[in-house]
Design an enzyme around this catalytic site. Structure first.
Site, PDB file in Angstrom:
ATOM      1  N   ASN A   1      -6.399  36.538 -50.473  1.00 17.48           N
ATOM      2  CA  ASN A   1      -6.889  35.340 -49.794  1.00 17.48           C
ATOM      3  C   ASN A   1      -8.349  35.041 -50.113  1.00 17.48           C
ATOM      4  O   ASN A   1      -8.727  33.887 -50.288  1.00 17.48           O
ATOM      5  CB  ASN A   1      -6.694  35.497 -48.276  1.00 17.48           C
TER       6      ASN A   1
ATOM      7  N   HIS B   1      -5.158  30.217 -44.422  1.00 17.50           N
ATOM      8  CA  HIS B   1      -4.874  28.778 -44.473  1.00 17.50           C
ATOM      9  C   HIS B   1      -3.840  28.471 -45.548  1.00 17.50           C
ATOM     10  O   HIS B   1      -3.940  28.992 -46.667  1.00 17.50           O
ATOM     11  CB  HIS B   1      -6.144  28.006 -44.835  1.00 17.50           C
TER      12      HIS B   1
END
Lengths: 346, 346
Positions: free
Chosen positions: A187, A155
């Site tokens: 991440n 994201h």
């Protein structure tokens, strides 16, 4: 010579296929045109449909000085504007622009406030990753391109920033809000802590705007030359794996024309140890603008700018929540030292 | 970890410098905002100047369902639209769009006709290479960046296509019409012969449109993964060296809504032997669109399309002019065989 491939080739359109395979090509030799026959198409550059060719007036007494240019370079727009089209997207949780060549966003902008991060109406267990149908099929990132790529669907605007509504959270799960990101160590770790740092800023500022996106930065190679080198995933290979990611943070004081605490950060898409200081990744916004080809703060006057990392302690925290708050409110340890204009990573 | 550099950093703007070095940062600890205090800036996305923050109405009986979204992601535009801006340029000889991240054009479109290529009013000895002042300084290619780089300043629209006026020719010498090209064996040889092929098409078609530009294509690496890798020249490194170049050719029959003979070609930015058939570089325009992120012929209906290389002999000629004409008019040797959808170079 090395073996190159013009990737992204599967599924040539029906239109091109028809043109390619059509059996009848009427003209194999064409009559040489009369030299005085200077038909020239002059379509309107802004007209979408094919325009009528029209003869151009040429002053016959002095053919070396035509009254009008003998050509019309913009006339090619009758066949379509080449672009690039940046597919501006406006969703509940984000605004973004898309890079059709790399199948990643150029940037994704979001806004968080003390109220928005407190609301709990969205749950990521109810969201699913989706392809972004608003992008033409041939330029769209696909779910299958990420499958077994070794990278997370990372994201850019975090799902956790859009808990204020399920719809807002769902909109963060479109692949146009994703880039391939290293999972473990990035991440799921340091980058997640960095996102948490951004949310915690709403304890100090009534309005925080964040722009996030990928970078493809050059590296000095063994021969002393600088090269950009990045992996491309998918079948055929078509989604670029960024070398770095940036965030530009605008922490607003809530006053009309008030001060904005500005911070720009560039992190490698790689394992980062939790003890690495976040301030090591701070860069001047101008340096980020040069590297990305984008402009983030051109309209923000110098007089309204403050430096975020001189107002708050810019550090990620892998601790209990209560302790996080304490650390955040302590004065910055290296107040006054500006970020290096050239970032080297050890 | 490998050593990366956020390049393109020299000369941070006065504005950022001022923000960075300003001695006075008033707030080091800020009062925690009252939780009911939900001031949110809602600037107009299209307004260039900073807008006034305004409180948002939140339904107090059910705070989990605000009447309006609690955030405004597009509000960041008050600080400037990030872009990318593509710097559309319209000159006498060309129309182009510029890639601010790579300091090369995305594409450059031109138009040639039997009349335009016969006129002889421009002479390249009177033209000089110039930086394009229309592009903001921090995104502009510089003359010094090419100096001793080992690459030619390679015209995308060739100077020789703009001999119809000195002004038109001069406009091809802006660096926004250039990319770093391999000189010997490419820019000064095969690529030049290819440009000559394009001009010779005006012997067969009354109007020829050509779109030219750079590509950065992936290559299969030793580990089986696909990577894009390209050099970056300049001080600091900032102009990308394309791996390939493309041309899309629209050869028009001169009739209103008439036929268009379409040819797309992708050549490596590398030495190419003169005996290499030009047809080996032909690709479906759709494949080029996927690779470049651009769309070249979306508005050209299939019924109007012909395949250029089935109408004329697509080959470069390193021969005397008279002999060239003969070869050009011979029927194509491999009529009917479509270009491969995946191009591999030997």
């Amino acid at each position: 010579m090395s073996k190159f491939t013009l990737a992204l080739v599967a599924g040539a359109s029906a239109a091109v296929g028809a043109a390619t395979t059509a059996a009848i090509y009427g003209i194999s030799k064409r009559q040489l045109p009369d030299e005085t026959h200077t038909i020239t198409a002059i379509p309107s550059p802004t007209r979408a449909s094919p325009a009528a060719p029209a003869p151009l007036p040429v002053r016959r007494d002095d053919p070396s000085h035509p009254l009008l240019p003998p050509v019309d370079p913009s006339g090619v727009f009758q066949y379509g504007f080449p672009g690039p089209i940046n597919d501006l997207r406006s969703a509940a949780s984000l605004t973004s622009a898309f890079d059709r060549a790399k199948r990643n966003p150029h940037w994704v902008a979001e806004h968080i406030t003390p109220a928005s991060v407190l609301l709990r109406n969205g749950d990521r267990r109810h969201s699913v990753f989706t392809e972004d149908d608003s992008i033409p099929e041939k330029f769209r990132g696909k779910l299958k391109d990420y499958f077994r790529s070794g990278y997370d669907r990372g994201h850019q605007v975090p799902a956790a920033d859009a808990k204020w509504s399920q719809e807002a959270m769902d909109s963060t799960f479109a692949l146009s809000n994703m880039c391939p990101q290293v999972g473990d160590g990035f991440n799921r770790d340091y980058w997640a802590h960095f996102e948490d740092f951004c949310r915690r800023l709403t304890s100090f500022y009534p309005s925080v705007r964040i722009v996030t996106g990928p970078l493809y930065l050059p590296k000095r190679d063994f021969d002393g030359k600088w090269r950009v080198s990045y992996e491309v995933i998918g079948h055929p290979p078509n989604i670029a794996v960024p070398t770095h990611f940036y965030k530009v943070i605008f922490a607003e004081d809530g006053r009309v024309g008030g001060n904005v605490s500005l911070g720009a950060f560039v992190l490698p898409n790689d394992v980062i140890h939790n003890d690495k200081p976040l301030k090591d990744f701070e860069v001047p916004v101008e340096a980020l603008e040069r590297a990305s080809g984008l402009e983030f703060a051109g309209l923000l006057p110098p007089a309204r700018r403050k430096r975020l990392c001189q107002e708050v302690n810019c550090s990620v925290i892998v601790k209990e929540y209560a302790e996080r708050q304490k650390t955040m409110m302590s004065p910055p340890p290296t107040k006054g030292s500006p970020p290096a204009t050239t970032i080297t990573q050890r």
